[in-house]
Each structure stands twice: as C-alpha cells, then as structure tokens.
Design a protein around this motif. Structure first.
Motif, PDB file in Angstrom:
ATOM      1  N   ARG A   1       7.444  -3.532  -1.691  1.00 60.02           N
ATOM      2  CA  ARG A   1       7.557  -3.293  -0.323  1.00 60.02           C
ATOM      3  C   ARG A   1       6.217  -2.799   0.255  1.00 60.02           C
ATOM      4  O   ARG A   1       5.845  -2.799   1.440  1.00 60.02           O
ATOM      5  N   HIS A   2       5.504  -2.236  -0.452  1.00 60.85           N
ATOM      6  CA  HIS A   2       4.214  -1.599  -0.160  1.00 60.85           C
ATOM      7  C   HIS A   2       3.002  -2.446  -0.039  1.00 60.85           C
ATOM      8  O   HIS A   2       1.823  -2.181   0.291  1.00 60.85           O
ATOM      9  N   CYS A   3       3.126  -3.679  -0.681  1.00 57.07           N
ATOM     10  CA  CYS A   3       2.173  -4.684  -1.060  1.00 57.07           C
ATOM     11  C   CYS A   3       1.906  -5.300   0.413  1.00 57.07           C
ATOM     12  O   CYS A   3       2.928  -6.249   0.683  1.00 57.07           O
ATOM     13  N   VAL A   4       0.856  -5.472   0.766  1.00 57.37           N
ATOM     14  CA  VAL A   4       0.796  -6.170   1.994  1.00 57.37           C
ATOM     15  C   VAL A   4      -0.197  -7.326   1.891  1.00 57.37           C
ATOM     16  O   VAL A   4      -0.258  -8.127   2.564  1.00 57.37           O
ATOM     17  N   SER A   5      -1.035  -7.314   0.583  1.00 59.32           N
ATOM     18  CA  SER A   5      -1.974  -8.306   0.726  1.00 59.32           C
ATOM     19  C   SER A   5      -2.703  -8.406  -0.739  1.00 59.32           C
ATOM     20  O   SER A   5      -2.348  -7.424  -1.418  1.00 59.32           O
ATOM     21  N   GLU A   6      -3.342  -9.014  -1.145  1.00 61.49           N
ATOM     22  CA  GLU A   6      -4.021  -9.303  -2.352  1.00 61.49           C
ATOM     23  C   GLU A   6      -3.484  -9.140  -3.568  1.00 61.49           C
ATOM     24  O   GLU A   6      -3.841  -8.662  -4.608  1.00 61.49           O
ATOM     25  N   THR A   7      -2.192  -9.926  -3.649  1.00 67.51           N
ATOM     26  CA  THR A   7      -1.272  -9.389  -4.822  1.00 67.51           C
ATOM     27  C   THR A   7      -1.760 -10.612  -5.875  1.00 67.51           C
ATOM     28  O   THR A   7      -1.814 -11.705  -5.338  1.00 67.51           O
ATOM     29  N   SER A   8      -1.824 -10.026  -7.159  1.00 78.22           N
ATOM     30  CA  SER A   8      -2.125 -11.033  -8.280  1.00 78.22           C
ATOM     31  C   SER A   8      -1.495 -10.476  -9.560  1.00 78.22           C
ATOM     32  O   SER A   8      -1.008  -9.126  -9.386  1.00 78.22           O
ATOM     33  N   ALA A   9      -1.629 -11.228 -10.459  1.00 81.69           N
ATOM     34  CA  ALA A   9      -0.925 -10.892 -11.658  1.00 81.69           C
ATOM     35  C   ALA A   9      -1.937 -11.258 -12.676  1.00 81.69           C
ATOM     36  O   ALA A   9      -2.250 -12.741 -12.811  1.00 81.69           O
ATOM     37  N   GLN A  10      -2.213 -10.545 -13.770  1.00 82.58           N
ATOM     38  CA  GLN A  10      -2.952 -11.307 -15.081  1.00 82.58           C
ATOM     39  C   GLN A  10      -2.029 -11.062 -16.103  1.00 82.58           C
ATOM     40  O   GLN A  10      -1.585 -10.005 -16.659  1.00 82.58           O
TER      41      GLN A  10
END
Length: 176
Positions: A49-58
C-alpha cells in the motif's frame, strides 16, 4: 433439501471452477527466473500500500531450491523500501506453484505468513511473467525491463483474460 435442487445447486457452484482454464504454467525453470524483474502492473495489494513507484524484485536461487527475493519500491514518503522474502516450491523443485513470505525468519514457521505465489504466465524467453494465486485474487505483472514493448504486453493481457483474470482491476506501476 430435495435431491434435484441439491444437484442443481451443486452443478451451478462447480461449473465455474470446471470451466476455468488451468492456472499455473506447466513448465517452469527456476534458474531462468532469477535476476531482476520490474513490476509493471498489479491488482491493488495491502502489503504494498505504501509503494507508489519503482517496484522491482531481485530473485536468487538457493541450494534448497527456494528463491530468495529482495523487493524494492519507492514509498509515498519518497523513500526506498526494501523487504527480504522467500518463495518455496509446492511439489518438485521446478514447480511453478510456490508460496512466498516477507515475514521475519522466526515467523516463517507459521503457515499463516505464507501466501500462494503461482507463475500463471511466462513467455518463452523469460522476459514477461504473471504471478497470482489459485483464486485469482492477486495478480502481479513482471518484466525484465521497466518498460516492455506494447505488443508483448498486450499479448500477455490477452492470455490473462483467457485465464479468467479481470484486467480492468490492474493498476500500472510507475517505473523511471
């Protein structure tokens, strides 16, 4: 309840499940899934809910055939949030049906902190993927690049629609 009414009720509740296509992909190569994936769209999810952009997973593959994951995103406060997680296969080592958690290691003994993480679509080159759960309540669209080509993205949306997903519920993830 009369037998014929019971049979009719049973048929109407079972038919949608029978009509839905199989959800998880048939073949999955965990080693090819490792590396960086960018979230390009998702169903709204309370855990992000606090993630608004630039989400990625390694993703990294361990010797125990689990995938470690480091999820990063820019929050509504402007900070970069990083969470450590784990995805473990349900079944054989190459199962596309996994369960994942971002809970602290000491909490991972509790079944409630694990959530279905099923690979429901992935292209032949492992450049675009979709992850969900058996009930189709969650959906994440992942790409090896922050901005996949439109043709490939539209083809993915078409395949997801054929699998019974409501693509109108997707929200785009802003990427730089």
């Amino acid at each position: 309840m009369k037998p014929h009414l019971f049979a009719a009720l049973l048929a109407t509740t079972a038919l949608p499940a029978l009509a839905a296509p199989p959800l998880a992909i048939e073949r999955f190569e965990p080693a090819r899934f490792t590396g960086t994936w960018y979230e390009i769209a998702k169903y709204p999810d309370w855990s992000q809910r606090h993630c608004v952009s630039e989400t990625s997973a390694q993703f990294s593959l361990t010797e125990q055939n689990t995938l470690t994951v480091v999820r990063r995103c820019r929050t509504d406060a402007g900070d970069i949030e990083e969470k450590q997680g784990l995805a473990r296969p349900l079944g054989g080592a190459a199962s596309p049906r996994m369960e994942a958690t971002f809970a602290a290691p000491w909490l991972q003994l509790l079944p409630a902190v694990w959530h279905d993480y099923w690979i429901v679509d992935i292209d032949a080159h492992y450049q675009l993927a979709a992850v969900s759960d058996p009930q189709r309540k969650s959906l994440w669209l992942l790409s090896r690049t922050p901005h996949p080509d439109d043709f490939s993205y539209q083809a993915l949306l078409g395949r997801l629609t054929a699998l019974g997903f409501d693509i109108t519920k997707l929200t785009a993830t802003a990427q730089p």
